[in-house]
Design a protein around this motif. Sequence first.
Motif, PDB file in Angstrom:
ATOM      1  N   ARG A  15      31.233  49.892  68.284  1.00  0.00           N
ATOM      2  CA  ARG A  15      30.593  48.647  67.879  1.00  0.00           C
ATOM      3  C   ARG A  15      29.269  48.922  67.161  1.00  0.00           C
ATOM      4  O   ARG A  15      28.969  48.323  66.134  1.00  0.00           O
ATOM      5  CB  ARG A  15      30.348  47.758  69.096  1.00  0.00           C
ATOM      6  CG  ARG A  15      29.856  46.364  68.754  1.00  0.00           C
ATOM      7  CD  ARG A  15      29.544  45.574  69.998  1.00  0.00           C
ATOM      8  NE  ARG A  15      28.430  46.129  70.748  1.00  0.00           N
ATOM      9  CZ  ARG A  15      27.153  45.880  70.463  1.00  0.00           C
ATOM     10  NH1 ARG A  15      26.838  45.089  69.478  1.00  0.00           N
ATOM     11  NH2 ARG A  15      26.194  46.435  71.181  1.00  0.00           N
TER      12      ARG A  15
ATOM     13  N   VAL B 235      27.935  47.994  63.429  1.00  0.00           N
ATOM     14  CA  VAL B 235      26.688  47.251  63.179  1.00  0.00           C
ATOM     15  C   VAL B 235      25.799  47.991  62.176  1.00  0.00           C
ATOM     16  O   VAL B 235      25.194  47.384  61.296  1.00  0.00           O
ATOM     17  CB  VAL B 235      25.922  47.025  64.502  1.00  0.00           C
ATOM     18  CG1 VAL B 235      24.507  46.559  64.233  1.00  0.00           C
ATOM     19  CG2 VAL B 235      26.638  46.010  65.358  1.00  0.00           C
ATOM     20  N   ASN B 236      25.766  49.314  62.294  1.00  0.00           N
ATOM     21  CA  ASN B 236      24.790  50.061  61.513  1.00  0.00           C
ATOM     22  C   ASN B 236      25.299  50.626  60.191  1.00  0.00           C
ATOM     23  O   ASN B 236      24.507  50.969  59.323  1.00  0.00           O
ATOM     24  CB  ASN B 236      24.208  51.193  62.362  1.00  0.00           C
ATOM     25  CG  ASN B 236      23.277  50.634  63.407  1.00  0.00           C
ATOM     26  OD1 ASN B 236      22.269  50.042  63.089  1.00  0.00           O
ATOM     27  ND2 ASN B 236      23.660  50.775  64.657  1.00  0.00           N
TER      28      ASN B 236
ATOM     29  N   SER C 238      26.176  43.378  61.020  1.00  0.00           N
ATOM     30  CA  SER C 238      26.565  42.360  61.996  1.00  0.00           C
ATOM     31  C   SER C 238      26.979  41.053  61.344  1.00  0.00           C
ATOM     32  O   SER C 238      27.473  40.158  62.013  1.00  0.00           O
ATOM     33  CB  SER C 238      25.397  42.118  62.955  1.00  0.00           C
ATOM     34  OG  SER C 238      24.236  41.858  62.212  1.00  0.00           O
TER      35      SER C 238
ATOM     36  N   ASN D  78      19.131  43.746  64.474  1.00  0.00           N
ATOM     37  CA  ASN D  78      20.188  44.124  63.522  1.00  0.00           C
ATOM     38  C   ASN D  78      21.591  43.942  64.085  1.00  0.00           C
ATOM     39  O   ASN D  78      22.567  44.239  63.413  1.00  0.00           O
ATOM     40  CB  ASN D  78      19.983  45.553  63.026  1.00  0.00           C
ATOM     41  CG  ASN D  78      20.273  46.581  64.086  1.00  0.00           C
ATOM     42  OD1 ASN D  78      20.341  46.256  65.264  1.00  0.00           O
ATOM     43  ND2 ASN D  78      20.449  47.820  63.685  1.00  0.00           N
ATOM     44  N   ASP D  79      21.722  43.456  65.310  1.00  0.00           N
ATOM     45  CA  ASP D  79      23.083  43.311  65.835  1.00  0.00           C
ATOM     46  C   ASP D  79      23.467  41.837  65.997  1.00  0.00           C
ATOM     47  O   ASP D  79      24.366  41.510  66.735  1.00  0.00           O
ATOM     48  CB  ASP D  79      23.228  44.059  67.172  1.00  0.00           C
ATOM     49  CG  ASP D  79      22.263  43.558  68.218  1.00  0.00           C
ATOM     50  OD1 ASP D  79      21.339  42.823  67.861  1.00  0.00           O
ATOM     51  OD2 ASP D  79      22.439  43.910  69.397  1.00  0.00           O
ATOM     52  N   ASP D  80      22.793  40.973  65.298  1.00  0.00           N
ATOM     53  CA  ASP D  80      23.111  39.560  65.396  1.00  0.00           C
ATOM     54  C   ASP D  80      23.238  39.003  63.978  1.00  0.00           C
ATOM     55  O   ASP D  80      22.424  39.306  63.114  1.00  0.00           O
ATOM     56  CB  ASP D  80      21.981  38.849  66.150  1.00  0.00           C
ATOM     57  CG  ASP D  80      22.309  37.392  66.383  1.00  0.00           C
ATOM     58  OD1 ASP D  80      22.935  37.107  67.394  1.00  0.00           O
ATOM     59  OD2 ASP D  80      21.934  36.568  65.539  1.00  0.00           O
ATOM     60  N   VAL D  81      24.275  38.214  63.754  1.00  0.00           N
ATOM     61  CA  VAL D  81      24.512  37.692  62.409  1.00  0.00           C
ATOM     62  C   VAL D  81      23.308  36.896  61.927  1.00  0.00           C
ATOM     63  O   VAL D  81      22.873  37.004  60.785  1.00  0.00           O
ATOM     64  CB  VAL D  81      25.697  36.711  62.409  1.00  0.00           C
ATOM     65  CG1 VAL D  81      26.122  36.406  61.005  1.00  0.00           C
ATOM     66  CG2 VAL D  81      26.839  37.238  63.209  1.00  0.00           C
TER      67      VAL D  81
ATOM     68  N   LYS E 279      20.159  39.007  61.248  1.00  0.00           N
ATOM     69  CA  LYS E 279      20.414  39.933  60.141  1.00  0.00           C
ATOM     70  C   LYS E 279      20.385  39.178  58.813  1.00  0.00           C
ATOM     71  O   LYS E 279      19.775  39.622  57.841  1.00  0.00           O
ATOM     72  CB  LYS E 279      21.766  40.620  60.358  1.00  0.00           C
ATOM     73  CG  LYS E 279      22.287  41.410  59.185  1.00  0.00           C
ATOM     74  CD  LYS E 279      21.501  42.695  58.983  1.00  0.00           C
ATOM     75  CE  LYS E 279      22.131  43.617  57.938  1.00  0.00           C
ATOM     76  NZ  LYS E 279      22.416  43.033  56.668  1.00  0.00           N
TER      77      LYS E 279
END
Lengths: 325, 385
Positions: A104, A108-109, A117, B185-188, B191
């Motif tokens: 995951r 994301v990265n 994301s 950075n892990d949320d729409v 981001k």
Amino acid sequence: MIAELINPYYLQVASFMLINIILGISVYITLSTGQLSLANAGFMGIGAYTSALLTIHFELPIVVGIIAGALVAAICGILIGIPTLRLQGVYLAIVTLGFGEVIRVVFVNWETLTNGSVGISGIPHIGREILSTLQGFGFNPSMLGLQNNQFIFLSIFTLLLLVTIFIIWFFRRQHSSRVGRAFAAIKLDEKAAESMGINITYYKVLAFAQGALVAGFAGAMYAHILAYISPADFAYHRAVEILIFVVFGGSEVIWGPVFGAFFLTLMPEVLRFISEYRYMIYGLIIIIMMAVRPQGLIDVNMLNWFKRKRVKGGHKHGAGNQKGM
Amino acid sequence: MKGMFKKLVGVTAFSSLLFLSACGGNSEQAGGDSEGASDGKVKADVGVVSFITGSGAAYGEAIKGGLELAKEEINEKGDVELNLIFEDSAGKQDQALTAAQKLINSDNVTAIIGPTLSTEMNVVGPEADLSGVPIIGTSTTAEGIPQIGDYVFRNSIPEALAIPASMEKAIEKYDAKKVALIYGNDDVFTKSGFDTMKATAEKMGLEILTTETFQKGQSDYNAQLTKIKSYKPDLILASALYNEGAVIMDQARKMGIDVPFVGGNGFNSPEVIKIAGDSSDGLIVATPWYGEKEDPKVQGFVKKFKEKYGNDPDQFAAQAYDALYILADAIKNAGEADRDKVRDALAETKDFEGILGNFSFDEEGDVIMDPTVLVIEDGEFVVFE
């Protein structure tokens, strides 16, 4: 008449149900060698992303994308399967859970490829592609008295149903084959199985790869049905959800995960009329289940009981068929 | 072997039967009275897909409250009679899609309001568009939502409008040239807010000193903040949701960073003040909704909402409230509860005066309006000038 019965809503729910059944089976396969894997959400993500990216960037047909997605997931399954062979029980669960999270985080990265994301939208929709292909041959859903969107969801459902039946059939066959017996032996006692000459490395990795293949396939189908995926879809929650299907339905026989996925996907939909309370009831059902039947709803004894009933009822053909399902 | 296959087919057939019978019950209630106009009133069913259960239930509740209130008022007025059908999405794409399918196909709704999250809209939007059902997002702020199709609209102010507005005002006032960015950075949501911030900063010719990231649920931001502090920025652009954002501000102030923060839409919540207290002073956000506005419409809404639900309405309630009014207006203009006619009428919405202000759709179905820029001063949101 038929056209009125085909409601895309029901077909949509049924399609998700079938995908969940396939996911449930993927956990069941690895469990049948006694390995608890929580990486299946990760494999699902690999399948989904592989297929989505291939079909978007290289304009490959969806079928090729899905097969590639499943195969890439299987390869990852082998790669993760080999080093984790020494681990058992809860340690394996932790490592596979970690693997799923790593996948995951990669999604994301790796923004240039996966769009981070924000996720990938505009993935070719499998039903719409089938329709436009058939229309190329001069076929029109109105010939069957169907509307376009009815046909789209009917085709997805039919396709998934055929694949699910094939998967169930295949693993039922495998269960009573040399491979299946080896799996069962490893599950019961690894050392004993090894001393009997079973190559446990081979069979454990095989089970892992099969599970990953099936999960990757389900992921690819998921991507082409929703037409949008994001890393959050394949997080820890998904892994637990899949596991619940198996735990709820029972992990001894293949009908366990099938029933678990069927019931637990249907439940929130049927309970829609009580809106905000539906997940409470969902939770309650699971708690009661765990208290009353910790081995899962469907187990070998239950199937045998059903069979005996049928034999008493006058069906002769089941009599000699007492081998475990 | 043959017997086994037969059994397999049998079980599958049985399960699908069970499934059909389980779901079959609700199909009857659809249709019938939903269409047609009796005594000049247009009756219409409006479906709502909302995040009612799960981690984002607070959003869903606010939206539901706003819609219910608007519905009562609209039905009282009597030009149109709306019937709302709520469906829960639990914040998941697949659930949102099945909920929308149910509304479109089983309940035969004229239009849909929702879903709550942009990720859900990415899945539901194309389906509604293909089925020809107008759909209005009330809280979907990400890039590219109305561009999904002709039937997709929104009245929530997109990040691409809100963030530049607040940035421009802040930079003008503080004469900022060097900025630091921090985002989840892990949320729409965060981001996409960051992407807008970065693009706007580049367009304005600001010097971006550093870009830091964090993850959802993180509680220690000292590493990122120490780095930001060493660069001595004039302004910090933070794309965060309020729960993480408030903690970031708190830790930044304790560390001695006293420059103003500019946040995105998710940072805009009274909760920030509750969590960060005095440290929240200096947060600048652009919002479509400002409850203190001296407009009788706004004050009337706040009062009624408070009477009915006991708490102040937030932007989600306000946006949902306005969305239903816009839709009712379109249904009235369309003259009947026909999906295509309602869509055309919606697209023509221009200079609608709602509680959010003057509102129009552009040709793509996106928002044209001026957001209000707010700043937290002495523990209160006030208009930023």
